[in-house]
Design an enzyme around this catalytic site. Structure first.
Site, PDB file in Angstrom:
ATOM      1  N   LYS A 125       1.357  -1.120  -0.433  1.00  0.00           N
ATOM      2  CA  LYS A 125       0.148   0.051  -0.031  1.00  0.00           C
ATOM      3  C   LYS A 125       1.066   0.950  -0.460  1.00  0.00           C
ATOM      4  CE  LYS A 125      -3.111   2.945   1.200  1.00  0.00           C
ATOM      5  NZ  LYS A 125      -1.713   3.988   1.680  1.00  0.00           N
ATOM      6  N   GLY A 180       3.746   3.226  11.291  1.00  0.00           N
ATOM      7  CA  GLY A 180       3.660   4.541  11.112  1.00  0.00           C
ATOM      8  C   GLY A 180       2.659   5.161  12.218  1.00  0.00           C
ATOM      9  N   SER A 181       1.798   6.277  12.163  1.00  0.00           N
ATOM     10  CA  SER A 181       1.505   6.502  13.721  1.00  0.00           C
ATOM     11  C   SER A 181       0.772   5.662  14.662  1.00  0.00           C
ATOM     12  CB  SER A 181       0.384   7.881  13.278  1.00  0.00           C
ATOM     13  OG  SER A 181      -0.443   7.350  12.655  1.00  0.00           O
ATOM     14  N   GLY A 184      -3.002   5.091  12.963  1.00  0.00           N
ATOM     15  CA  GLY A 184      -3.362   4.969  12.065  1.00  0.00           C
ATOM     16  C   GLY A 184      -2.875   3.207  11.802  1.00  0.00           C
ATOM     17  N   GLY A 185      -1.798   3.056  12.893  1.00  0.00           N
ATOM     18  CA  GLY A 185      -1.809   1.697  13.393  1.00  0.00           C
ATOM     19  C   GLY A 185      -2.950   0.973  13.695  1.00  0.00           C
ATOM     20  N   GLU A 204       4.823  -1.346  13.240  1.00  0.00           N
ATOM     21  CA  GLU A 204       5.676  -0.279  13.682  1.00  0.00           C
ATOM     22  C   GLU A 204       5.067   0.988  14.834  1.00  0.00           C
ATOM     23  OE1 GLU A 204       8.377   2.881  13.836  1.00  0.00           O
ATOM     24  OE2 GLU A 204       9.785   1.258  12.519  1.00  0.00           O
ATOM     25  N   CYS A 241      11.441   7.332  14.357  1.00  0.00           N
ATOM     26  CA  CYS A 241      10.662   6.857  15.075  1.00  0.00           C
ATOM     27  C   CYS A 241      11.068   7.395  15.869  1.00  0.00           C
ATOM     28  CB  CYS A 241      10.169   5.178  14.343  1.00  0.00           C
ATOM     29  SG  CYS A 241      12.005   4.536  13.184  1.00  0.00           S
ATOM     30  N   GLU A 324       4.049  11.164  21.393  1.00  0.00           N
ATOM     31  CA  GLU A 324       4.977  11.298  20.751  1.00  0.00           C
ATOM     32  C   GLU A 324       4.825  12.816  19.940  1.00  0.00           C
ATOM     33  OE1 GLU A 324       5.459   7.981  17.758  1.00  0.00           O
ATOM     34  OE2 GLU A 324       7.252   9.102  16.897  1.00  0.00           O
TER      35      GLU A 324
END
Lengths: 441, 441
Positions: A125, A180-181, A184-185, A204, A241, A324
């Site tokens: 994606k 990603g965030s 979203g994750g 992650e 990250c 974060e």
């Protein structure tokens, strides 16, 4: 499915093709991500190195996970049959590309490399932050694979949030890799877990990467620590990250005064720039937090910001150090004793890294802090900095939630291949029918 | 946390205490589970063997997962720091005991043994099928651990569905091990996944363990196959997760005619007996399925039942071979060609085991079926039977959903320890501060 030598050849073909296409890819990446050319060329080098490292390890068999138990009539719990275990590919893997590494964590980045090395077809994606680069990279990869004789379905690319969510739920998908965030994750993790047949989701997500500067470290290496911290905080405009978002210091005034001049390049895109200032403002508005230093960015560049609080305030509001802020900002936390750091971390969550800046190996506070950070981190660091994640066999990039959705795995380094293979035991199977690695020598 | 030698000592203490308490435990188990004494004594032997095997492997270091990358200024992607990776315990593990193995998959069974070996404290949710045995076993374990100097919290027991569900969601719980039904496991899996901080859920759920008898196998070893199948189908009254619930045969009439007389002992309890007849009746009522043989059980014992269908019918209704009937029943599926078996399995899911009953190693259909079953199974078996799961280093007990919620892991064998440890990389850490296994020799 293809054996390790064949898969190695495919990976090498992709690496060579990427190198050959650098002159086309890097300028497109530059336009779409605003990252400087040197950084992008270096990242592409990392990406092709990663593919070649997996190829080499497939050749050597170093990543095999094999165990052979011959039949044993005297096995104490009762006669044991001949059982030999190896691993097989999980099946098609869906990879969500990240925005901040348009090569190394994108279409042909670490998740894709490890899944292909594992023998799994990959559907990527694409990240909307670099759509044209994603298409070009996929085309380069697909052509190289086709030329090397790989099946056409081995690498595919899809675009759009909806397509990504659908693919998570597609019955053919057998595992997901995501960088990603946390927000979203988490959404995609939930979709994977809610399937009629849940599948592994290797995400992650967020990490604040705390650093603890010990009193002895500060006394002996203060200038070096201040300089090192400033570099790690602002490297890549803080869009890593492993950016050190929290730093515990024994003397906040002295620490802030010792920092060199701070600056950061432009952020990846406007959306990320806005998210940065929003997250920063929200954190700065919490009780006990103040803006200690704000270095305004030039036109189109972010402010570099150091917030300031105390270990006491963190104990009362643990979210201060789990929030974060993706960008060139860190929270400086003043502490008076190692106990205060321990108390401040009592409600802490997982983190990709934890760093100790100490004096020598006899710095007892440093050793104690190292032990403390090991409880939360996938990687602990002594007198170095968390940014700059090397790709190697021993590397570990993960940790307890939210650093990773799968704390027993890594998304960087050759051990990342383990995520995409599952064990199968062969019982009493004739030698000729066994996978080669399970046959008697 | 305690090092491997100390943990090994604790495991040995528990094993010795269990052996010493056999005279008390087995009679209670007999009363609560209706299982025969020989089976229970054997299972207790398996359980203590399992504890001792982990202890031995902790001593030898055979289960260590360690990699050392020394610093390398010439690492092709850029200078590499010193990074050394080992594993650390995940934290407190919640274990849901199973009903069908009151020793080997219960309070001090495989999940508990592997979690303790990994260095994790364990909270066992006792199975209501053997409550008194659970309490006694926990008391034996706790006393042995206390005498061996282990901390009191290392082993705890809780009872009740509500307490179990609460414990899955308790923030202190860092992983869950579960053996049981797909329905119960799915519910708890969902709770673990829905936490604010999701945790690994290692569930071993349903499995139908298909067997394929090849034409050549049937021609050459028919009687042996019929006898072996009858034994595996009814062993332990079919109350094994590896019971062969589906058997593909080239000639159903001949297969059924060749079966020896069938019988099964009493089932574990009334609830399981009722669930068995309900599941059986539901499966028998589906289109294309008929009852081929029903051997009525004596008072208090279950009927042994063979259902019968065709590969064609399975292709039209794939649920026929994914529906687990927990008890002494199997579905005989007549097929006319290997292609029919492949088509019947097209929508198949994961299974703990897949078995081929073939002629010799030159039975091409057998080899093809072995390859086919490897796609779905955690363990593939050639000319032996799936029941009787040995505990060894090479053992693999798991598979794609619903055999396991975590297809890259095993719940039986020494590799089960991996579920409960997570990797940590140590970067540039002074030798004296490294875990012993990471120090230079």
């Amino acid at each position: 499915s293809a054996g390790p030598a064949v898969r190695a050849r495919w990976l090498l073909a992709v690496a060579d093709a990427l190198d050959a296409a650098a002159g086309t890819l890097v300028p497109v990446a530059r336009t779409e991500t605003r990252l400087p050319e040197g950084r992008l060329s270096g990242e592409l080098r990392r990406t092709t190195f990663q593919l070649r490292l997996f190829a080499e390890r497939l050749h050597s068999g170093a990543l095999d996970d094999v165990h052979i138990d011959h039949a044993d009539p005297d096995w104490p719990m009762g006669a044991r049959p001949d059982i030999r275990r190896t691993t097989v590919p999980l099946g098609p893997v869906l990879v969500f590309a990240a925005s901040n590494f348009p090569f190394a964590f994108s279409v042909l980045g670490g998740d894709t490399a490890s899944a292909l090395a594992a023998g799994c077809p990959v559907v990527v994606k694409a990240h909307p932050g670099h759509p044209e680069l994603s298409r070009l990279t996929a085309a380069v990869g697909r052509e190289a694979l086709a030329d090397a004789g790989a099946p056409a379905h081995l690498l595919q690319i899809i675009e759009g949030e909806r397509a990504g969510a659908d693919a998570v739920q597609d019955r053919r998908t057998k595992a997901v890799g995501f960088t990603g965030s946390t927000r979203g994750g988490r959404h995609l993790f939930d979709l994977a877990a809610a399937r009629p047949d849940p599948i592994p989701f290797y995400g992650e997500l967020g990490s604040t990467n705390p650093v603890v500067v010990t009193p002895a470290g500060w006394a002996g290496r203060g200038e070096e620590i201040a300089t090192g911290f400033a570099g790690s905080c602002t490297l890549g405009s803080g869009q890593f990250c492993t950016q050190p978002g929290v730093v515990f210091v024994p003397d906040a005034d002295a620490f802030l005064a010792a920092l060199p001049s701070l600056s950061a390049g432009p952020m990846l895109n406007e959306r990320i720039g806005t998210a940065y200032t929003d997250a920063l403002d929200a954190l700065a508005a919490r009780d006990g937090v103040e803006v200690a230093r704000r270095v305004p960015g030039e036109e189109g560049q972010p402010d570099v910001v150091l917030l300031r609080t105390t270990a006491d305030a963190v104990r009362n509001d643990p979210a201060l150090i789990t929030t974060e802020v993706f960008g060139p900002a860190s929270l400086v936390v003043a502490y008076r004793s190692p106990e205060e750091v321990e108390e401040a971390l009592a409600e802490f969550e997982g983190t990709l890294t934890g760093t100790v800046q100490a004096a020598g190996a006899d710095d007892a506070v440093g050793l104690r802090m190292l032990d403390l950070l090991t409880r939360y981190a996938g990687r602990v660091i002594w007198n170095e900095w968390p940014t700059g994640v090397t790709v190697s066999d021993a590397q570990q990039h993960g940790g307890p939630w939210p650093a990773s959705t799968a704390p027993t795995t890594t998304s960087v380094g050759t051990a990342a291949i383990r995520r995409f293979r599952r064990p199968v035991a062969f019982q009493n199977v004739p030698g000729a029918a066994l996978p080669p690695e399970l046959r008697d020598r």
